[in-house]
Design an enzyme around this catalytic site. Structure first.
Site, PDB file in Angstrom:
ATOM      1  N   LYS A 125       0.844  -1.189   0.000  1.00 23.45           N
ATOM      2  CA  LYS A 125       0.000   0.000   0.000  1.00 23.45           C
ATOM      3  C   LYS A 125       0.885   1.247   0.000  1.00 23.45           C
ATOM      4  O   LYS A 125       1.458   1.621   1.006  1.00 23.45           O
ATOM      5  CB  LYS A 125      -0.927   0.053   1.224  1.00 23.45           C
ATOM      6  CG  LYS A 125      -2.015   1.094   0.995  1.00 23.45           C
ATOM      7  CD  LYS A 125      -2.544   1.735   2.247  1.00 23.45           C
ATOM      8  CE  LYS A 125      -1.692   2.814   2.829  1.00 23.45           C
ATOM      9  NZ  LYS A 125      -1.568   4.038   2.010  1.00 23.45           N
ATOM     10  N   GLY A 129       7.620   5.277   7.453  1.00 23.54           N
ATOM     11  CA  GLY A 129       6.747   6.430   7.629  1.00 23.54           C
ATOM     12  C   GLY A 129       7.037   7.096   8.960  1.00 23.54           C
ATOM     13  O   GLY A 129       8.143   6.992   9.487  1.00 23.54           O
ATOM     14  N   SER A 130       6.022   7.732   9.514  1.00 26.73           N
ATOM     15  CA  SER A 130       6.259   8.522  10.729  1.00 26.73           C
ATOM     16  C   SER A 130       6.207   7.661  11.996  1.00 26.73           C
ATOM     17  O   SER A 130       5.608   6.581  12.005  1.00 26.73           O
ATOM     18  CB  SER A 130       5.230   9.640  10.818  1.00 26.73           C
ATOM     19  OG  SER A 130       3.953   9.070  10.981  1.00 26.73           O
ATOM     20  N   THR A 142       2.558   6.969  13.275  1.00 23.66           N
ATOM     21  CA  THR A 142       1.868   5.879  12.577  1.00 23.66           C
ATOM     22  C   THR A 142       2.439   4.528  13.018  1.00 23.66           C
ATOM     23  O   THR A 142       1.690   3.564  13.198  1.00 23.66           O
ATOM     24  CB  THR A 142       2.000   6.035  11.047  1.00 23.66           C
ATOM     25  OG1 THR A 142       1.532   7.330  10.683  1.00 23.66           O
ATOM     26  CG2 THR A 142       1.207   4.999  10.297  1.00 23.66           C
ATOM     27  N   ALA A 143       3.754   4.466  13.222  1.00 22.28           N
ATOM     28  CA  ALA A 143       4.389   3.209  13.634  1.00 22.28           C
ATOM     29  C   ALA A 143       3.854   2.754  14.989  1.00 22.28           C
ATOM     30  O   ALA A 143       3.667   1.554  15.219  1.00 22.28           O
ATOM     31  CB  ALA A 143       5.899   3.382  13.702  1.00 22.28           C
ATOM     32  N   GLU A 203      10.779   1.727   9.745  1.00 25.13           N
ATOM     33  CA  GLU A 203      11.767   2.748   9.356  1.00 25.13           C
ATOM     34  C   GLU A 203      11.094   4.105   9.515  1.00 25.13           C
ATOM     35  O   GLU A 203      10.197   4.444   8.743  1.00 25.13           O
ATOM     36  CB  GLU A 203      12.182   2.552   7.889  1.00 25.13           C
ATOM     37  CG  GLU A 203      12.945   1.275   7.618  1.00 25.13           C
ATOM     38  CD  GLU A 203      14.356   1.288   8.177  1.00 25.13           C
ATOM     39  OE1 GLU A 203      14.840   2.357   8.607  1.00 25.13           O
ATOM     40  OE2 GLU A 203      14.977   0.211   8.193  1.00 25.13           O
ATOM     41  N   CYS A 207      14.084  11.253   5.009  1.00 24.64           N
ATOM     42  CA  CYS A 207      14.243  10.939   6.432  1.00 24.64           C
ATOM     43  C   CYS A 207      15.676  11.189   6.889  1.00 24.64           C
ATOM     44  O   CYS A 207      15.925  11.391   8.075  1.00 24.64           O
ATOM     45  CB  CYS A 207      13.851   9.493   6.677  1.00 24.64           C
ATOM     46  SG  CYS A 207      14.736   8.357   5.596  1.00 24.64           S
ATOM     47  N   GLU A 251      10.696  16.500  14.062  1.00 29.08           N
ATOM     48  CA  GLU A 251      11.011  16.357  12.639  1.00 29.08           C
ATOM     49  C   GLU A 251      10.146  17.348  11.853  1.00 29.08           C
ATOM     50  O   GLU A 251       8.923  17.325  11.943  1.00 29.08           O
ATOM     51  CB  GLU A 251      10.705  14.927  12.181  1.00 29.08           C
ATOM     52  CG  GLU A 251      11.109  14.688  10.742  1.00 29.08           C
ATOM     53  CD  GLU A 251      10.740  13.287  10.256  1.00 29.08           C
ATOM     54  OE1 GLU A 251       9.606  12.847  10.464  1.00 29.08           O
ATOM     55  OE2 GLU A 251      11.617  12.643   9.645  1.00 29.08           O
TER      56      GLU A 251
HETATM   57  P1  NAD Z   1       2.922   8.436   7.481  1.00 27.72           P
HETATM   58  O1  NAD Z   1       3.296   7.661   8.683  1.00 27.72           O
HETATM   59  O2  NAD Z   1       1.852   9.446   7.605  1.00 27.72           O
HETATM   60  O3  NAD Z   1       2.441   7.464   6.317  1.00 27.72           O
HETATM   61  C1  NAD Z   1       3.245   6.415   5.834  1.00 27.72           C
HETATM   62  C2  NAD Z   1       2.364   5.341   5.230  1.00 27.72           C
HETATM   63  O4  NAD Z   1       1.572   4.761   6.263  1.00 27.72           O
HETATM   64  C3  NAD Z   1       1.366   5.855   4.190  1.00 27.72           C
HETATM   65  O5  NAD Z   1       1.214   4.884   3.180  1.00 27.72           O
HETATM   66  C4  NAD Z   1       0.091   5.984   5.001  1.00 27.72           C
HETATM   67  O6  NAD Z   1      -1.077   5.920   4.219  1.00 27.72           O
HETATM   68  C5  NAD Z   1       0.199   4.795   5.930  1.00 27.72           C
HETATM   69  N1  NAD Z   1      -0.593   4.901   7.166  1.00 27.72           N
HETATM   70  C6  NAD Z   1      -0.966   6.020   7.833  1.00 27.72           C
HETATM   71  N2  NAD Z   1      -1.689   5.688   8.917  1.00 27.72           N
HETATM   72  C7  NAD Z   1      -1.770   4.330   8.942  1.00 27.72           C
HETATM   73  C8  NAD Z   1      -2.377   3.392   9.826  1.00 27.72           C
HETATM   74  N3  NAD Z   1      -3.080   3.785  10.891  1.00 27.72           N
HETATM   75  N4  NAD Z   1      -2.247   2.079   9.554  1.00 27.72           N
HETATM   76  C9  NAD Z   1      -1.534   1.673   8.472  1.00 27.72           C
HETATM   77  N5  NAD Z   1      -0.951   2.506   7.603  1.00 27.72           N
HETATM   78  C10 NAD Z   1      -1.053   3.824   7.840  1.00 27.72           C
HETATM   79  O7  NAD Z   1       4.251   9.063   6.927  1.00 27.72           O
HETATM   80  P2  NAD Z   1       4.429  10.029   5.675  1.00 27.72           P
HETATM   81  O8  NAD Z   1       3.983  11.393   6.099  1.00 27.72           O
HETATM   82  O9  NAD Z   1       3.838   9.417   4.469  1.00 27.72           O
HETATM   83  O10 NAD Z   1       6.008  10.002   5.468  1.00 27.72           O
HETATM   84  C11 NAD Z   1       6.877  10.838   6.111  1.00 27.72           C
HETATM   85  C12 NAD Z   1       7.541  10.142   7.271  1.00 27.72           C
HETATM   86  O11 NAD Z   1       8.239   8.996   6.823  1.00 27.72           O
HETATM   87  C13 NAD Z   1       8.590  10.996   7.948  1.00 27.72           C
HETATM   88  O12 NAD Z   1       8.476  10.865   9.337  1.00 27.72           O
HETATM   89  C14 NAD Z   1       9.896  10.395   7.469  1.00 27.72           C
HETATM   90  O13 NAD Z   1      11.003  10.608   8.285  1.00 27.72           O
HETATM   91  C15 NAD Z   1       9.546   8.966   7.386  1.00 27.72           C
HETATM   92  N6  NAD Z   1      10.484   8.257   6.524  1.00 27.72           N
HETATM   93  C16 NAD Z   1      11.373   7.372   7.081  1.00 27.72           C
HETATM   94  C17 NAD Z   1      12.296   6.702   6.283  1.00 27.72           C
HETATM   95  C18 NAD Z   1      13.280   5.715   6.862  1.00 27.72           C
HETATM   96  O14 NAD Z   1      13.812   4.921   6.094  1.00 27.72           O
HETATM   97  N7  NAD Z   1      13.575   5.722   8.133  1.00 27.72           N
HETATM   98  C19 NAD Z   1      12.300   6.943   4.915  1.00 27.72           C
HETATM   99  C20 NAD Z   1      11.408   7.865   4.388  1.00 27.72           C
HETATM  100  C21 NAD Z   1      10.492   8.503   5.205  1.00 27.72           C
END
Ligand code: NAD
Length: 489
Positions: free
Chosen positions: A180, A233-234, A237-238, A255, A289, A393
């Site tokens: 997704k 992602g963030s 969310t994790a 990540e 990131c 961040e």
């Molecule tokens: P996000 O956490 O909002 O979303 C990431 C993904 O998770 C999206 O596909 C989103 O639709 C999905 N998501 C959101 N809520 C969810 C839930 N409740 N259950 C399951 N999936 C869900 O992050 P973002 O705003 O898309 O990305 C930016 C973030 O990603 C920043 O914090 C950045 O640092 C991080 N990031 C980390 C790395 C790494 O390798 N460490 C790389 C790139 C980005």
């Protein structure tokens, strides 16, 4: 949106069991450089995820029993097909995400191609362990097998790059996947689906469901037949994913975000350090990131550094992402732009100095981009360590520069945030570089460079920046289940 309006729009479909399937409802997707809706993305939920997981489950027995060499050949074919369409993918990524065409052409899409080639090769080189116990007449060995259906969730900043960094190792190891992508950047994943059949990926091995995190993402996270989840992602969310998947004891790779420091000692080669640190702060609009957002400069060179750094930052041109001479494109969304701007306002309210960029310099945009989500590279000085600009961040083209005196002090201040993803250290003293690198709470430390990666080695963060590592061996271990077998002879 009216029917007449929707005619001109690009409409994506889910890819399930080797077929494109329409969805009952859709989400608008914006072109960040114009502010126009240009694409409709399926708003998938439980039903679509259910169908995709079933297709992945059905495809697992055949895919997992193929030899690594067979899978490797298919991954290589897919890499060739993406590379053949590199320009079309780069144009699409730039339009969908707001990033510059130059960045998409030179970083995003080449890396997506490389991800498939890299895992196509590395899957052929793993060996398992074996030990002997002659006194017992026993031999022990380990065997590794794919886990099953992998759930892959990726963010919007490096869309195809990060999605393929998960799909490639997952399927190379023999898993089948339900992916997704971010609802804001779904187009290149959909384009990739069109190439799967030609590459020889059997139906059901790679399924892509589009939609929001709350609906499609969570349905995948909670699905009982998806035993492992790889998420980028963030941190927020994790936490939610961890909570929601806990009843199923799922295997998680997380990540997450960063608040990455650059530490610049007074013996650093500034002719290298300054352009690299400007790049590490503002590449991809600061939406990586690994981007630097806290710059610690030793007091003796602080004013010289600041002067030269600001002059270099001002050379970065912001504007239409499809113009190849542009360095800074549009931010992902209107909301995100507001969020990033608010950080600058907060810093000013706290008494920090904005040296260039937001609110200080004029932003001239071409007529077609007036409604785009643009912001100039912004440098802030005299920010307190406890300020939200130094702790949270920001994920935009904003970087903070502060002075420090001693090595001990700067290590403590660099470590004084909840994150621990990446750090850079600039010094010509080898001993110091090693000492500081060892003391930093950071999954990655670059000295006298930034973002030089060997995909063989572990990638990932400490503290709130993540759990687990990705890389040749790490991804192999994550995407396989190990068994220890003992034979008595
Ligand atoms: P996000 O956490 O909002 O979303 C990431 C993904 O998770 C999206 O596909 C989103 O639709 C999905 N998501 C959101 N809520 C969810 C839930 N409740 N259950 C399951 N999936 C869900 O992050 P973002 O705003 O898309 O990305 C930016 C973030 O990603 C920043 O914090 C950045 O640092 C991080 N990031 C980390 C790395 C790494 O390798 N460490 C790389 C790139 C980005």
């Amino acid at each position: 949106p009216t029917m007449a309006h929707s005619k001109a729009l690009l409409v994506l479909e889910n890819f399930i069991g080797g077929k494109f399937v329409p969805c009952s409802s859709y989400i608008d997707s914006y072109n960040p450089s114009t502010g126009d809706v240009y694409c409709r993305v399926p708003d998938s939920g439980k039903e679509e995820v259910e169908a995709a997981v079933k297709a992945a489950k059905d495809a697992f027995p055949i895919w997992s029993s193929k030899s690594p060499l067979e899978r490797s050949q298919i991954l290589n074919k897919l890499a060739d097909l993406i590379e053949h369409d590199l320009e079309a993918f780069a144009q699409a990524e730039s339009k969908d995400q707001g990033k510059t065409i130059t960045f998409a052409r030179t970083v995003d899409i080449p890396r997506a191609v490389h991800n498939f080639r890299f895992f196509a090769s590395s899957i052929l080189h793993h060996v398992t362990e074996c030990t002997e116990m002659p006194a017992m007449g026993c031999v022990h060995y380990t065997s590794r097998a794919p886990v099953g259906v992998a759930g892959l969730i990726s963010p919007w900043n490096l869309p195809l790059y990060l999605l393929t960094w998960k799909i490639a190792p997952a399927i190379a190891c023999g898993n089948t996947v339900v992916a997704k992508p971010s609802e804001m950047t779904s187009v290149t994943a959909w384009m990739m689906c069109k190439l799967l059949e030609k590459a020889g990926v059997p139906p059901g091995v790679v399924n892509v469901v589009f939609g929001t995190g709350a609906k499609a993402g969570e349905a995948l996270v909670c699905h009982p037949d998806v035993p492992l989840l790889s998420f980028t992602g963030s941190t927020l969310t994790a936490q939610r994913i961890t909570e929601k998947s806990a009843p199923h004891c799922k295997r998680l790779s997380l990540e997450l975000g960063g608040k990455n420091p650059a530490i610049i000692f007074d013996d650093a080669d500034l002719s290298q350090c300054i352009p690299t640190t400007v790049r590490s702060s503002f590449a991809n609009q600061g939406e990586i990131c690994l981007c630097t957002s806290r710059i610690f400069v030793q007091r003796g060179i602080y004013s010289e550094f600041l002067k030269r750094f600001v002059a270099e930052a001002k050379k970065w041109k912001t504007g239409n992402p499809s113009d190849p001479t542009i360095d800074v494109g549009a931010l992902i969304s209107k909301e995100h732009l507001e969020k990033v701007r608010n950080y600058v306002k907060k810093a000013q309210a706290e008494g920090a100095r904005v040296l260039c960029g937001e609110g200080v310099d004029p932003l001239a945009l071409p007529p077609g981009n007036q409604k785009g989500y643009f912001m100039l590279p912004t440098v802030i000085a005299e920010v307190k360590d406890e300020s939200c600009c130094m702790q949270e961040e920001i994920f935009g083209p904003v970087t903070c520069v502060v002075a420090f005196d001693t090595e001990e002090e700067v290590i403590q201040r660099a470590n004084g945030v909840k994150y621990g993803l990446a750090a850079t250290v600039w010094s010509s003293n080898v001993g110091r570089v090693h000492r500081v690198a060892h003391m930093l709470q950071s999954g990655l430390v670059w000295t006298n460079c930034w973002l030089v990666r060997d995909l063989n080695l572990p990638f990932g963060g400490m503290k709130a920046s993540g759990i687990g590592r990705e890389g040749a061996k790490d991804s192999y271990e994550f995407f396989t289940e190990v068994k220890t077998i003992t034979i008595k002879h």
